[in-house]
Design an enzyme around this catalytic site. Structure first.
Site, PDB file in Angstrom:
ATOM      1  N   GLU A   1      -1.634  -9.235   2.867  1.00 37.24           N
ATOM      2  CA  GLU A   1      -1.555  -9.917   4.172  1.00 37.24           C
ATOM      3  C   GLU A   1      -2.925 -10.244   4.758  1.00 37.24           C
ATOM      4  O   GLU A   1      -3.061 -11.176   5.536  1.00 37.24           O
ATOM      5  CB  GLU A   1      -0.762  -9.066   5.180  1.00 37.24           C
ATOM      6  CG  GLU A   1      -1.264  -7.656   5.416  1.00 37.24           C
ATOM      7  CD  GLU A   1      -0.705  -6.648   4.425  1.00 37.24           C
ATOM      8  OE1 GLU A   1      -0.121  -7.073   3.412  1.00 37.24           O
ATOM      9  OE2 GLU A   1      -0.865  -5.433   4.652  1.00 37.24           O
TER      10      GLU A   1
ATOM     11  N   CYS B   1       0.829  -1.201   0.000  1.00 42.21           N
ATOM     12  CA  CYS B   1       0.000   0.000   0.000  1.00 42.21           C
ATOM     13  C   CYS B   1       0.871   1.263   0.000  1.00 42.21           C
ATOM     14  O   CYS B   1       1.378   1.659  -1.041  1.00 42.21           O
ATOM     15  CB  CYS B   1      -1.007  -0.051   1.146  1.00 42.21           C
ATOM     16  SG  CYS B   1      -2.417   1.038   0.846  1.00 42.21           S
TER      17      CYS B   1
ATOM     18  N   HIS C   1      -3.580  -4.834   0.273  1.00 44.07           N
ATOM     19  CA  HIS C   1      -2.894  -5.464   1.421  1.00 44.07           C
ATOM     20  C   HIS C   1      -3.024  -6.981   1.298  1.00 44.07           C
ATOM     21  O   HIS C   1      -3.990  -7.554   1.835  1.00 44.07           O
ATOM     22  CB  HIS C   1      -3.553  -5.016   2.730  1.00 44.07           C
ATOM     23  CG  HIS C   1      -3.325  -3.580   3.066  1.00 44.07           C
ATOM     24  ND1 HIS C   1      -2.229  -3.148   3.768  1.00 44.07           N
ATOM     25  CD2 HIS C   1      -4.055  -2.470   2.787  1.00 44.07           C
ATOM     26  CE1 HIS C   1      -2.288  -1.827   3.915  1.00 44.07           C
ATOM     27  NE2 HIS C   1      -3.391  -1.400   3.326  1.00 44.07           N
TER      28      HIS C   1
HETATM   29  N1  GLN Z   1      -1.861   6.752   3.020  1.00 43.41           N
HETATM   30  C1  GLN Z   1      -2.037   6.029   1.789  1.00 43.41           C
HETATM   31  C2  GLN Z   1      -3.411   6.220   1.208  1.00 43.41           C
HETATM   32  O1  GLN Z   1      -4.325   6.588   1.910  1.00 43.41           O
HETATM   33  C3  GLN Z   1      -1.732   4.561   1.980  1.00 43.41           C
HETATM   34  C4  GLN Z   1      -2.702   3.874   2.886  1.00 43.41           C
HETATM   35  C5  GLN Z   1      -2.196   2.539   3.388  1.00 43.41           C
HETATM   36  O2  GLN Z   1      -1.005   2.260   3.365  1.00 43.41           O
HETATM   37  N2  GLN Z   1      -3.094   1.700   3.867  1.00 43.41           N
HETATM   38  O3  GLN Z   1      -3.614   5.982   0.041  1.00 43.41           O
END
Ligand code: GLN
EC number: 6.3.4.2
Length: 562
Positions: free
Chosen positions: A525, A386, A523
Protein backbone atom coordinates in the site's frame (compact mmCIF):
# COMPACT_ATOMS: atom_id res chain seq x y z
CA UNK A 1 16.67 28.51 -6.74
CA UNK A 2 13.98 27.05 -4.53
CA UNK A 3 10.88 28.90 -3.44
CA UNK A 4 9.28 27.89 -0.18
CA UNK A 5 5.60 27.71 0.67
CA UNK A 6 4.88 27.14 4.36
CA UNK A 7 1.51 25.69 5.24
CA UNK A 8 0.28 26.21 8.81
CA UNK A 9 -3.04 25.42 10.45
CA UNK A 10 -5.58 27.60 12.20
CA UNK A 11 -8.53 26.97 14.54
CA UNK A 12 -8.18 23.19 14.70
CA UNK A 13 -6.21 20.27 13.35
CA UNK A 14 -7.47 17.38 11.25
CA UNK A 15 -9.07 19.59 8.61
CA UNK A 16 -6.84 18.56 5.74
CA UNK A 17 -3.62 20.52 6.06
CA UNK A 18 -1.65 17.60 4.64
CA UNK A 19 -3.97 17.15 1.69
CA UNK A 20 -3.91 20.92 1.11
CA UNK A 21 -0.10 20.84 1.07
CA UNK A 22 -0.15 17.85 -1.30
CA UNK A 23 -2.73 19.55 -3.53
CA UNK A 24 -0.71 22.78 -3.87
CA UNK A 25 2.32 20.61 -4.69
CA UNK A 26 0.30 18.79 -7.35
CA UNK A 27 -0.95 22.05 -8.90
CA UNK A 28 2.60 23.36 -9.27
CA UNK A 29 3.88 20.05 -10.62
CA UNK A 30 1.09 20.08 -13.21
CA UNK A 31 2.48 23.41 -14.38
CA UNK A 32 5.78 21.77 -15.20
CA UNK A 33 7.77 22.61 -12.06
CA UNK A 34 9.91 20.34 -9.91
CA UNK A 35 8.17 20.21 -6.57
CA UNK A 36 8.79 18.50 -3.28
CA UNK A 37 6.99 18.56 0.05
CA UNK A 38 8.24 18.27 3.61
CA UNK A 39 6.52 17.74 6.92
CA UNK A 40 7.46 19.20 10.27
CA UNK A 41 5.95 17.23 13.13
CA UNK A 42 6.22 18.97 16.53
CA UNK A 43 6.37 15.72 18.58
CA UNK A 44 9.41 14.95 20.73
CA UNK A 45 9.51 11.41 19.26
CA UNK A 46 12.53 11.25 16.97
CA UNK A 47 10.42 9.65 14.24
CA UNK A 48 6.83 8.48 13.82
CA UNK A 49 7.74 4.82 14.38
CA UNK A 50 7.28 5.13 18.13
CA UNK A 51 4.14 7.28 18.04
CA UNK A 52 0.74 5.92 18.97
CA UNK A 53 -1.09 5.08 15.73
CA UNK A 54 -4.49 5.69 17.32
CA UNK A 55 -3.60 9.26 18.19
CA UNK A 56 -1.19 10.08 15.41
CA UNK A 57 -2.49 7.90 12.56
CA UNK A 58 -0.55 5.59 10.33
CA UNK A 59 3.22 5.38 10.37
CA UNK A 60 4.15 5.82 6.72
CA UNK A 61 7.45 4.35 5.51
CA UNK A 62 9.52 5.87 2.71
CA UNK A 63 11.65 3.94 0.24
CA UNK A 64 14.77 4.90 2.20
CA UNK A 65 13.28 3.61 5.44
CA UNK A 66 12.10 6.72 7.30
CA UNK A 67 9.10 6.12 9.57
CA UNK A 68 7.10 9.26 9.13
CA UNK A 69 3.78 11.00 9.39
CA UNK A 70 0.93 9.80 7.19
CA UNK A 71 0.93 13.11 5.34
CA UNK A 72 4.14 12.10 3.62
CA UNK A 73 1.96 9.37 2.10
CA UNK A 74 -0.37 12.08 0.81
CA UNK A 75 2.57 13.94 -0.75
CA UNK A 76 3.66 10.75 -2.52
CA UNK A 77 0.15 9.95 -3.72
CA UNK A 78 -0.53 13.46 -5.04
CA UNK A 79 2.91 14.05 -6.52
CA UNK A 80 3.33 10.50 -7.82
CA UNK A 81 6.91 10.55 -6.54
CA UNK A 82 8.96 8.94 -3.78
CA UNK A 83 9.70 11.36 -0.94
CA UNK A 84 13.09 10.92 0.75
CA UNK A 85 13.82 10.83 4.48
CA UNK A 86 15.18 14.39 4.56
CA UNK A 87 11.62 15.63 4.04
CA UNK A 88 10.42 14.66 7.49
CA UNK A 89 11.50 16.06 10.83
CA UNK A 90 10.27 16.16 14.40
CA UNK A 91 11.23 18.31 17.37
CA UNK A 92 13.06 15.25 18.72
CA UNK A 93 15.09 14.75 15.54
CA UNK A 94 16.06 18.43 15.36
CA UNK A 95 17.15 18.61 19.00
CA UNK A 96 19.00 15.31 18.73
CA UNK A 97 21.06 16.67 15.85
CA UNK A 98 21.76 20.01 17.56
CA UNK A 99 22.88 18.17 20.71
CA UNK A 100 25.06 15.82 18.64
CA UNK A 101 26.75 18.82 17.01
CA UNK A 102 27.24 20.50 20.37
CA UNK A 103 28.87 17.35 21.82
CA UNK A 104 31.23 17.28 18.82
CA UNK A 105 32.15 20.95 19.33
CA UNK A 106 30.71 21.75 15.92
CA UNK A 107 29.52 25.09 17.28
CA UNK A 108 33.17 25.94 17.94
CA UNK A 109 32.77 26.13 21.70
CA UNK A 110 30.08 28.83 21.56
CA UNK A 111 27.12 28.88 23.93
CA UNK A 112 24.36 27.16 22.00
CA UNK A 113 20.97 28.83 22.37
CA UNK A 114 17.60 27.48 21.32
CA UNK A 115 17.26 30.52 19.07
CA UNK A 116 18.94 30.56 16.61
CA UNK A 117 20.38 27.01 16.79
CA UNK A 118 17.09 25.12 16.55
CA UNK A 119 15.46 27.18 13.74
CA UNK A 120 18.83 27.18 11.95
CA UNK A 121 18.92 23.39 12.02
CA UNK A 122 15.34 23.32 10.66
CA UNK A 123 16.32 25.68 7.84
CA UNK A 124 19.37 23.58 6.95
CA UNK A 125 17.21 20.48 6.74
CA UNK A 126 14.71 22.19 4.45
CA UNK A 127 17.55 23.42 2.25
CA UNK A 128 19.06 19.93 2.06
CA UNK A 129 15.70 18.42 1.10
CA UNK A 130 15.19 21.10 -1.56
CA UNK A 131 18.67 20.63 -3.00
CA UNK A 132 18.26 16.87 -3.17
CA UNK A 133 14.96 17.26 -5.07
CA UNK A 134 16.39 20.14 -7.16
CA UNK A 135 13.08 21.71 -6.30
CA UNK A 136 11.66 24.82 -7.88
CA UNK A 137 9.17 24.75 -5.02
CA UNK A 138 9.29 23.14 -1.60
CA UNK A 139 6.04 22.92 0.31
CA UNK A 140 6.58 22.81 4.06
CA UNK A 141 3.74 21.68 6.25
CA UNK A 142 3.99 22.65 9.91
CA UNK A 143 2.09 20.23 12.15
CA UNK A 144 -0.47 21.40 14.69
CA UNK A 145 -2.02 24.85 14.66
CA UNK A 146 -0.62 28.35 15.08
CA UNK A 147 -0.71 29.49 18.68
CA UNK A 148 0.56 26.21 20.15
CA UNK A 149 3.84 26.30 22.04
CA UNK A 150 4.93 23.14 20.28
CA UNK A 151 5.42 24.62 16.86
CA UNK A 152 6.67 28.09 17.76
CA UNK A 153 10.30 27.27 16.90
CA UNK A 154 9.24 25.98 13.50
CA UNK A 155 7.26 29.16 12.82
CA UNK A 156 10.36 31.01 13.94
CA UNK A 157 12.37 29.11 11.31
CA UNK A 158 9.79 30.14 8.72
CA UNK A 159 10.04 33.75 9.83
CA UNK A 160 13.83 33.70 9.59
CA UNK A 161 13.61 32.27 6.09
CA UNK A 162 11.21 34.95 4.97
CA UNK A 163 13.51 37.62 6.39
CA UNK A 164 16.51 36.19 4.55
CA UNK A 165 14.72 35.76 1.21
CA UNK A 166 11.54 37.88 1.23
CA UNK A 167 10.72 37.22 -2.41
CA UNK A 168 10.97 33.45 -2.14
CA UNK A 169 8.83 32.53 0.84
CA UNK A 170 5.04 32.44 1.08
CA UNK A 171 2.69 31.50 3.89
CA UNK A 172 -0.58 29.64 3.64
CA UNK A 173 -2.97 29.35 6.55
CA UNK A 174 -5.43 26.47 6.39
CA UNK A 175 -8.24 27.52 8.66
CA UNK A 176 -11.62 26.19 9.62
CA UNK A 177 -14.84 28.17 9.27
CA UNK A 178 -17.64 26.57 11.25
CA UNK A 179 -21.30 26.75 10.22
CA UNK A 180 -23.02 26.21 13.61
CA UNK A 181 -26.46 24.71 13.07
CA UNK A 182 -28.13 27.01 15.59
CA UNK A 183 -26.80 30.05 13.75
CA UNK A 184 -27.00 28.69 10.21
CA UNK A 185 -24.24 30.88 8.84
CA UNK A 186 -20.52 30.54 8.29
CA UNK A 187 -18.49 32.22 11.01
CA UNK A 188 -15.19 33.91 10.24
CA UNK A 189 -14.22 34.95 13.77
CA UNK A 190 -12.17 31.84 14.72
CA UNK A 191 -10.10 32.37 11.58
CA UNK A 192 -9.60 36.05 12.46
CA UNK A 193 -8.22 34.90 15.82
CA UNK A 194 -5.99 32.32 14.13
CA UNK A 195 -4.51 35.04 11.92
CA UNK A 196 -3.90 37.18 15.00
CA UNK A 197 -2.09 34.25 16.62
CA UNK A 198 -0.02 33.84 13.48
CA UNK A 199 0.74 37.59 13.41
CA UNK A 200 2.02 37.28 16.98
CA UNK A 201 4.78 34.99 15.69
CA UNK A 202 5.78 37.61 13.15
CA UNK A 203 4.05 35.97 10.22
CA UNK A 204 1.29 37.13 7.92
CA UNK A 205 -0.50 34.62 5.70
CA UNK A 206 -0.40 35.30 1.97
CA UNK A 207 -3.27 32.87 1.42
CA UNK A 208 -6.12 31.62 3.57
CA UNK A 209 -7.54 28.23 2.64
CA UNK A 210 -11.10 28.46 3.88
CA UNK A 211 -12.01 24.95 5.02
CA UNK A 212 -15.63 24.40 5.74
CA UNK A 213 -18.56 22.13 5.03
CA UNK A 214 -19.52 24.45 2.17
CA UNK A 215 -17.82 26.95 -0.15
CA UNK A 216 -17.10 30.34 1.33
CA UNK A 217 -19.25 33.07 -0.25
CA UNK A 218 -18.22 36.52 -1.49
CA UNK A 219 -19.31 38.56 1.58
CA UNK A 220 -17.24 36.34 3.86
CA UNK A 221 -14.27 36.38 1.53
CA UNK A 222 -14.44 40.16 1.73
CA UNK A 223 -14.71 40.08 5.50
CA UNK A 224 -11.68 37.79 5.87
CA UNK A 225 -9.76 39.99 3.45
CA UNK A 226 -10.35 43.11 5.53
CA UNK A 227 -9.91 41.57 8.96
CA UNK A 228 -7.05 39.25 8.13
CA UNK A 229 -5.08 41.51 5.81
CA UNK A 230 -5.14 39.29 2.75
CA UNK A 231 -6.40 39.98 -0.76
CA UNK A 232 -9.90 38.78 -1.41
CA UNK A 233 -8.76 36.58 -4.27
CA UNK A 234 -6.26 34.94 -1.93
CA UNK A 235 -9.02 33.49 0.20
CA UNK A 236 -9.39 30.09 -1.40
CA UNK A 237 -12.58 28.12 -1.04
CA UNK A 238 -12.14 24.59 0.30
CA UNK A 239 -15.49 22.93 0.96
CA UNK A 240 -15.84 19.29 2.05
CA UNK A 241 -15.49 16.94 -0.90
CA UNK A 242 -16.44 13.33 -1.51
CA UNK A 243 -12.93 12.50 -2.69
CA UNK A 244 -9.74 14.25 -1.57
CA UNK A 245 -8.44 13.95 -5.13
CA UNK A 246 -10.90 16.67 -6.21
CA UNK A 247 -9.09 19.27 -4.13
CA UNK A 248 -6.35 20.32 -6.58
CA UNK A 249 -9.05 20.93 -9.20
CA UNK A 250 -11.11 22.95 -6.72
CA UNK A 251 -8.11 25.10 -5.83
CA UNK A 252 -7.47 25.78 -9.47
CA UNK A 253 -11.08 26.96 -9.85
CA UNK A 254 -10.05 29.76 -7.46
CA UNK A 255 -6.87 30.31 -9.55
CA UNK A 256 -4.55 29.32 -6.73
CA UNK A 257 -1.73 28.27 -9.08
CA UNK A 258 -1.76 31.60 -10.94
CA UNK A 259 -1.86 33.54 -7.68
CA UNK A 260 1.13 31.65 -6.26
CA UNK A 261 3.22 32.30 -9.36
CA UNK A 262 2.18 35.94 -9.41
CA UNK A 263 3.24 36.46 -5.80
CA UNK A 264 6.63 34.97 -6.54
CA UNK A 265 6.88 37.31 -9.54
CA UNK A 266 6.93 34.38 -11.94
CA UNK A 267 5.34 34.05 -15.35
CA UNK A 268 2.08 32.15 -15.50
CA UNK A 269 2.50 28.70 -16.96
CA UNK A 270 0.01 26.36 -18.55
CA UNK A 271 -1.47 23.79 -16.26
CA UNK A 272 -1.87 20.25 -17.53
CA UNK A 273 -4.15 18.40 -15.19
CA UNK A 274 -5.69 16.10 -17.82
CA UNK A 275 -4.63 12.91 -16.03
CA UNK A 276 -5.90 14.28 -12.73
CA UNK A 277 -9.24 15.26 -14.29
CA UNK A 278 -9.54 11.75 -15.75
CA UNK A 279 -8.93 10.34 -12.30
CA UNK A 280 -11.69 12.44 -10.73
CA UNK A 281 -14.08 11.51 -13.57
CA UNK A 282 -13.25 7.85 -12.95
CA UNK A 283 -13.87 8.21 -9.22
CA UNK A 284 -17.21 9.92 -9.75
CA UNK A 285 -18.23 7.42 -12.43
CA UNK A 286 -17.49 4.38 -10.27
CA UNK A 287 -21.05 3.42 -9.54
CA UNK A 288 -20.73 -0.26 -8.77
CA UNK A 289 -20.23 -1.21 -5.13
CA UNK A 290 -17.97 -3.79 -3.57
CA UNK A 291 -17.59 -4.76 0.08
CA UNK A 292 -14.09 -5.16 1.45
CA UNK A 293 -13.62 -6.19 5.08
CA UNK A 294 -10.53 -5.20 7.01
CA UNK A 295 -10.23 -7.51 9.99
CA UNK A 296 -8.17 -5.99 12.76
CA UNK A 297 -8.04 -5.34 16.44
CA UNK A 298 -10.60 -3.06 17.91
CA UNK A 299 -9.32 0.38 18.66
CA UNK A 300 -10.89 3.69 19.29
CA UNK A 301 -10.31 6.93 21.09
CA UNK A 302 -13.31 7.75 23.20
CA UNK A 303 -16.29 7.53 20.89
CA UNK A 304 -14.31 7.86 17.69
CA UNK A 305 -12.79 5.02 15.71
CA UNK A 306 -10.02 6.50 13.61
CA UNK A 307 -9.60 5.21 10.08
CA UNK A 308 -6.38 7.21 9.82
CA UNK A 309 -4.36 4.37 11.31
CA UNK A 310 -4.60 2.45 8.03
CA UNK A 311 -4.96 5.28 5.55
CA UNK A 312 -2.53 3.86 2.98
CA UNK A 313 -4.38 0.52 2.93
CA UNK A 314 -7.69 2.32 2.46
CA UNK A 315 -6.31 4.54 -0.30
CA UNK A 316 -4.67 1.57 -2.07
CA UNK A 317 -7.98 -0.32 -2.09
CA UNK A 318 -9.70 2.73 -3.57
CA UNK A 319 -7.04 3.29 -6.24
CA UNK A 320 -7.35 -0.31 -7.43
CA UNK A 321 -11.16 -0.32 -7.23
CA UNK A 322 -11.55 2.92 -9.19
CA UNK A 323 -9.51 1.38 -12.00
CA UNK A 324 -12.32 -1.22 -12.24
CA UNK A 325 -14.99 1.49 -11.97
CA UNK A 326 -15.94 0.32 -8.52
CA UNK A 327 -16.57 2.26 -5.33
CA UNK A 328 -15.37 0.10 -2.48
CA UNK A 329 -17.28 -0.01 0.75
CA UNK A 330 -14.56 -0.62 3.29
CA UNK A 331 -15.69 -1.98 6.62
CA UNK A 332 -13.59 -2.46 9.74
CA UNK A 333 -14.37 -5.70 11.57
CA UNK A 334 -13.27 -6.43 15.10
CA UNK A 335 -11.23 -9.66 15.14
CA UNK A 336 -11.61 -10.09 18.91
CA UNK A 337 -15.32 -10.81 18.49
CA UNK A 338 -14.57 -14.00 16.57
CA UNK A 339 -12.59 -15.31 19.53
CA UNK A 340 -15.65 -15.24 21.78
CA UNK A 341 -18.19 -16.11 19.13
CA UNK A 342 -16.91 -18.06 16.09
CA UNK A 343 -20.48 -18.03 14.66
CA UNK A 344 -19.86 -14.37 13.94
CA UNK A 345 -17.38 -15.36 11.25
CA UNK A 346 -20.35 -15.85 8.96
CA UNK A 347 -20.61 -12.09 8.62
CA UNK A 348 -17.56 -12.42 6.36
CA UNK A 349 -19.76 -14.06 3.68
CA UNK A 350 -21.16 -10.62 2.95
CA UNK A 351 -17.79 -9.33 1.68
CA UNK A 352 -16.10 -9.74 -1.67
CA UNK A 353 -12.62 -9.65 -0.19
CA UNK A 354 -10.92 -9.75 3.19
CA UNK A 355 -7.77 -8.00 4.35
CA UNK A 356 -5.77 -8.54 7.53
CA UNK A 357 -3.45 -5.54 7.71
CA UNK A 358 -0.18 -4.92 9.53
CA UNK A 359 -0.09 -5.00 13.30
CA UNK A 360 1.82 -5.76 16.45
CA UNK A 361 1.29 -7.77 19.61
CA UNK A 362 -1.10 -10.50 20.73
CA UNK A 363 -4.47 -8.76 20.97
CA UNK A 364 -6.96 -10.00 18.39
CA UNK A 365 -4.49 -12.41 16.81
CA UNK A 366 -6.55 -15.57 17.33
CA UNK A 367 -9.62 -13.87 15.87
CA UNK A 368 -7.63 -12.79 12.83
CA UNK A 369 -6.38 -16.35 12.36
CA UNK A 370 -9.99 -17.61 12.48
CA UNK A 371 -10.97 -15.04 9.83
CA UNK A 372 -8.06 -16.14 7.63
CA UNK A 373 -9.08 -19.79 7.97
CA UNK A 374 -12.62 -18.81 7.02
CA UNK A 375 -11.39 -16.94 3.92
CA UNK A 376 -9.16 -19.85 2.92
CA UNK A 377 -11.81 -22.53 3.33
CA UNK A 378 -14.67 -20.49 1.86
CA UNK A 379 -12.57 -19.33 -1.11
CA UNK A 380 -13.07 -15.65 -0.28
CA UNK A 381 -10.26 -13.50 -1.75
CA UNK A 382 -7.74 -12.84 1.02
CA UNK A 383 -4.93 -10.32 1.14
CA UNK A 384 -2.57 -10.40 4.13
CA UNK A 385 -0.31 -7.40 4.70
CA UNK A 386 2.78 -7.99 6.83
CA UNK A 387 1.20 -9.32 10.06
CA UNK A 388 -1.60 -10.59 7.81
CA UNK A 389 0.98 -12.67 5.92
CA UNK A 390 2.57 -13.96 9.12
CA UNK A 391 -0.81 -14.95 10.59
CA UNK A 392 -1.80 -16.67 7.32
CA UNK A 393 1.41 -18.72 7.61
CA UNK A 394 0.44 -19.67 11.17
CA UNK A 395 -3.08 -20.61 10.11
CA UNK A 396 -1.75 -22.82 7.32
CA UNK A 397 0.80 -24.46 9.63
CA UNK A 398 -1.84 -25.26 12.23
CA UNK A 399 -4.79 -26.27 10.12
CA UNK A 400 -3.27 -27.68 6.93
CA UNK A 401 0.07 -29.04 8.17
CA UNK A 402 -1.20 -30.16 11.58
CA UNK A 403 1.48 -28.23 13.49
CA UNK A 404 -0.49 -27.77 16.70
CA UNK A 405 0.16 -24.53 18.54
CA UNK A 406 2.18 -23.05 15.67
CA UNK A 407 2.68 -19.36 16.30
CA UNK A 408 4.89 -16.33 16.00
CA UNK A 409 7.30 -15.88 18.90
CA UNK A 410 6.04 -12.29 19.07
CA UNK A 411 2.85 -13.73 20.58
CA UNK A 412 4.05 -17.01 22.11
CA UNK A 413 7.79 -17.14 22.80
CA UNK A 414 7.46 -20.80 23.95
CA UNK A 415 5.54 -22.08 20.93
CA UNK A 416 6.28 -25.68 19.85
CA UNK A 417 6.31 -24.51 16.22
CA UNK A 418 7.80 -21.04 15.77
CA UNK A 419 6.87 -20.60 12.12
CA UNK A 420 7.44 -16.83 12.45
CA UNK A 421 10.60 -15.74 14.31
CA UNK A 422 12.64 -12.56 14.68
CA UNK A 423 15.18 -11.88 11.99
CA UNK A 424 18.69 -12.66 13.17
CA UNK A 425 19.77 -9.08 13.82
CA UNK A 426 16.49 -8.34 15.61
CA UNK A 427 17.05 -10.77 18.49
CA UNK A 428 19.63 -8.62 20.26
CA UNK A 429 17.78 -5.39 19.41
CA UNK A 430 14.66 -6.75 21.12
CA UNK A 431 16.64 -8.02 24.14
CA UNK A 432 18.46 -4.72 24.56
CA UNK A 433 15.25 -2.76 24.01
CA UNK A 434 16.63 -0.83 21.03
CA UNK A 435 13.22 -0.19 19.53
CA UNK A 436 13.30 3.24 17.84
CA UNK A 437 13.94 3.10 14.10
CA UNK A 438 15.39 -0.41 14.32
CA UNK A 439 12.90 -2.57 12.41
CA UNK A 440 13.62 -3.82 8.91
CA UNK A 441 12.56 -0.58 7.25
CA UNK A 442 12.17 0.69 3.73
CA UNK A 443 12.54 -0.88 0.32
CA UNK A 444 14.14 -4.27 -0.27
CA UNK A 445 14.25 -6.41 -3.37
CA UNK A 446 12.05 -9.42 -3.86
CA UNK A 447 12.51 -11.97 -6.65
CA UNK A 448 9.15 -13.27 -7.85
CA UNK A 449 8.60 -16.97 -8.43
CA UNK A 450 7.75 -17.77 -12.07
CA UNK A 451 4.22 -19.07 -12.50
CA UNK A 452 2.96 -17.44 -9.29
CA UNK A 453 -0.13 -15.25 -9.14
CA UNK A 454 2.02 -12.39 -7.86
CA UNK A 455 4.41 -12.70 -10.81
CA UNK A 456 1.44 -12.51 -13.20
CA UNK A 457 -0.01 -9.51 -11.35
CA UNK A 458 3.25 -7.55 -11.50
CA UNK A 459 3.86 -8.57 -15.13
CA UNK A 460 0.56 -6.93 -16.11
CA UNK A 461 1.66 -3.63 -14.61
CA UNK A 462 3.20 -1.36 -17.19
CA UNK A 463 4.52 1.30 -14.82
CA UNK A 464 7.84 -0.47 -14.35
CA UNK A 465 7.34 -1.83 -10.82
CA UNK A 466 8.93 -5.09 -11.91
CA UNK A 467 12.29 -5.56 -13.64
CA UNK A 468 13.33 -9.05 -14.75
CA UNK A 469 11.10 -10.59 -12.13
CA UNK A 470 12.51 -8.46 -9.32
CA UNK A 471 10.36 -5.95 -7.43
CA UNK A 472 11.19 -3.50 -4.67
CA UNK A 473 8.72 -3.01 -1.83
CA UNK A 474 8.65 -1.26 1.53
CA UNK A 475 8.94 -3.04 4.84
CA UNK A 476 8.36 -2.40 8.52
CA UNK A 477 8.76 -5.49 10.66
CA UNK A 478 11.03 -7.45 13.02
CA UNK A 479 9.72 -10.96 12.46
CA UNK A 480 9.99 -13.16 9.40
CA UNK A 481 8.90 -16.50 7.95
CA UNK A 482 11.06 -19.18 9.60
CA UNK A 483 12.85 -20.98 6.77
CA UNK A 484 13.19 -24.10 8.94
CA UNK A 485 9.49 -24.70 8.18
CA UNK A 486 9.63 -23.84 4.50
CA UNK A 487 9.85 -27.42 3.28
CA UNK A 488 7.01 -28.67 5.56
CA UNK A 489 4.68 -25.86 4.52
CA UNK A 490 5.41 -25.89 0.80
CA UNK A 491 5.01 -29.68 0.65
CA UNK A 492 1.43 -29.14 1.79
CA UNK A 493 0.77 -26.58 -0.93
CA UNK A 494 1.92 -23.21 0.38
CA UNK A 495 3.55 -21.33 -2.50
CA UNK A 496 6.54 -19.11 -1.80
CA UNK A 497 5.86 -16.54 -4.50
CA UNK A 498 8.67 -14.12 -3.71
CA UNK A 499 11.98 -14.10 -1.85
CA UNK A 500 14.55 -11.51 -0.95
CA UNK A 501 17.52 -12.57 -3.11
CA UNK A 502 20.22 -11.30 -0.73
CA UNK A 503 19.00 -13.06 2.40
CA UNK A 504 16.59 -15.68 1.13
CA UNK A 505 13.78 -14.22 3.25
CA UNK A 506 10.25 -15.24 2.28
CA UNK A 507 8.47 -12.10 1.12
CA UNK A 508 5.25 -13.44 -0.46
CA UNK A 509 3.15 -16.51 0.22
CA UNK A 510 0.23 -17.74 -1.88
CA UNK A 511 -2.16 -20.63 -2.26
CA UNK A 512 -2.71 -22.14 -5.68
CA UNK A 513 -6.17 -23.67 -5.22
CA UNK A 514 -7.84 -20.42 -4.24
CA UNK A 515 -9.19 -17.44 -6.23
CA UNK A 516 -6.79 -15.10 -4.41
CA UNK A 517 -4.89 -15.90 -1.28
CA UNK A 518 -1.78 -13.75 -1.04
CA UNK A 519 0.25 -12.58 1.93
CA UNK A 520 3.10 -10.11 1.64
CA UNK A 521 5.79 -9.49 4.24
CA UNK A 522 6.03 -5.98 2.81
CA UNK A 523 3.40 -3.22 2.69
CA UNK A 524 2.40 -2.80 -0.97
CA UNK A 525 0.00 0.00 0.00
CA UNK A 526 2.90 2.40 0.57
CA UNK A 527 3.60 2.42 -3.14
CA UNK A 528 0.05 2.67 -4.45
CA UNK A 529 -0.80 5.94 -6.19
CA UNK A 530 -4.12 7.09 -7.58
CA UNK A 531 -2.64 7.36 -11.08
CA UNK A 532 -0.83 4.01 -10.76
CA UNK A 533 -2.64 1.59 -8.46
CA UNK A 534 -0.54 -1.19 -6.99
CA UNK A 535 -0.52 -4.42 -9.10
CA UNK A 536 -1.26 -6.71 -6.13
CA UNK A 537 -4.15 -4.54 -4.96
CA UNK A 538 -5.44 -4.56 -8.52
CA UNK A 539 -5.24 -8.36 -8.67
CA UNK A 540 -7.01 -8.59 -5.30
CA UNK A 541 -9.84 -6.30 -6.42
CA UNK A 542 -10.16 -8.15 -9.75
CA UNK A 543 -10.41 -11.48 -7.91
CA UNK A 544 -12.98 -9.95 -5.55
CA UNK A 545 -14.95 -8.75 -8.56
CA UNK A 546 -14.85 -12.21 -10.16
CA UNK A 547 -16.07 -13.75 -6.92
CA UNK A 548 -18.82 -11.17 -6.67
CA UNK A 549 -19.94 -11.86 -10.24
CA UNK A 550 -19.83 -15.61 -9.72
CA UNK A 551 -21.88 -15.39 -6.53
CA UNK A 552 -24.37 -13.09 -8.24
CA UNK A 553 -24.86 -15.45 -11.18
CA UNK A 554 -25.17 -18.44 -8.82
CA UNK A 555 -27.91 -16.57 -7.05
CA UNK A 556 -29.56 -15.70 -10.36
CA UNK A 557 -28.82 -12.01 -9.87
CA UNK A 558 -27.63 -10.05 -12.85
CA UNK A 559 -25.57 -6.99 -12.36
CA UNK A 560 -24.91 -4.93 -15.43
CA UNK A 561 -22.40 -2.83 -13.58
CA UNK A 562 -24.46 0.28 -14.25
N1 GLN B 1 4.53 -7.49 14.24
C1 GLN B 1 5.08 -8.04 13.03
C2 GLN B 1 6.57 -7.87 12.94
O1 GLN B 1 7.12 -7.02 13.61
C3 GLN B 1 4.40 -7.46 11.81
C4 GLN B 1 4.67 -6.00 11.63
C5 GLN B 1 3.71 -5.33 10.68
O2 GLN B 1 2.63 -5.84 10.40
N2 GLN B 1 4.08 -4.17 10.17
O3 GLN B 1 7.22 -8.56 12.19
Amino acid sequence: MTRYIFVAGGVMSGIGKGVTTASIARILKSRGFRVTAAKIDPYVNVDAGTMNPIEHGETFVTDDGMECDQDVGNYERFLGEDIPRENYMTTGAVYQEVIRKERNLEYGGACVQVVPAIPQEVIERLETASKKAQADFTLVEIGGTVGEYENILFLEAARMMRLARPKNVLFVLVSYLPVPSMIGEMKTKPTQHAVRAMNATGLQPDFIIARSTVSIDEPRKKKLAVFCNVHEEDVISAPDVTSIYEIPLNFEKDMLGDRVLEKFGMKRSVSDMADWKDLVTRIKGAKRQMGIAIVGKYFQTGDFVLADSYISVIEAIKHAAWAERITPEIVWLNAEEYENDPQKLQELDAYDGIIVPGGFGPRGVEGKILAIQYARERQIPYFGLCYGMQLATIEFARNVCGLKGANTTEVDPQTAHPVITPMEEQQSLIQEKHFGGSMRLGAYDCRLTPGSLSMRAYAKDKSGTQKNGVISERHRHRYEFNNAYRETLTRKGLVVAGCNPQRNLVEIIELADHPFFVGTQFHPEFKSRPLSPHPLYRAFIQAALDTKNKNASNNGVTDDGG
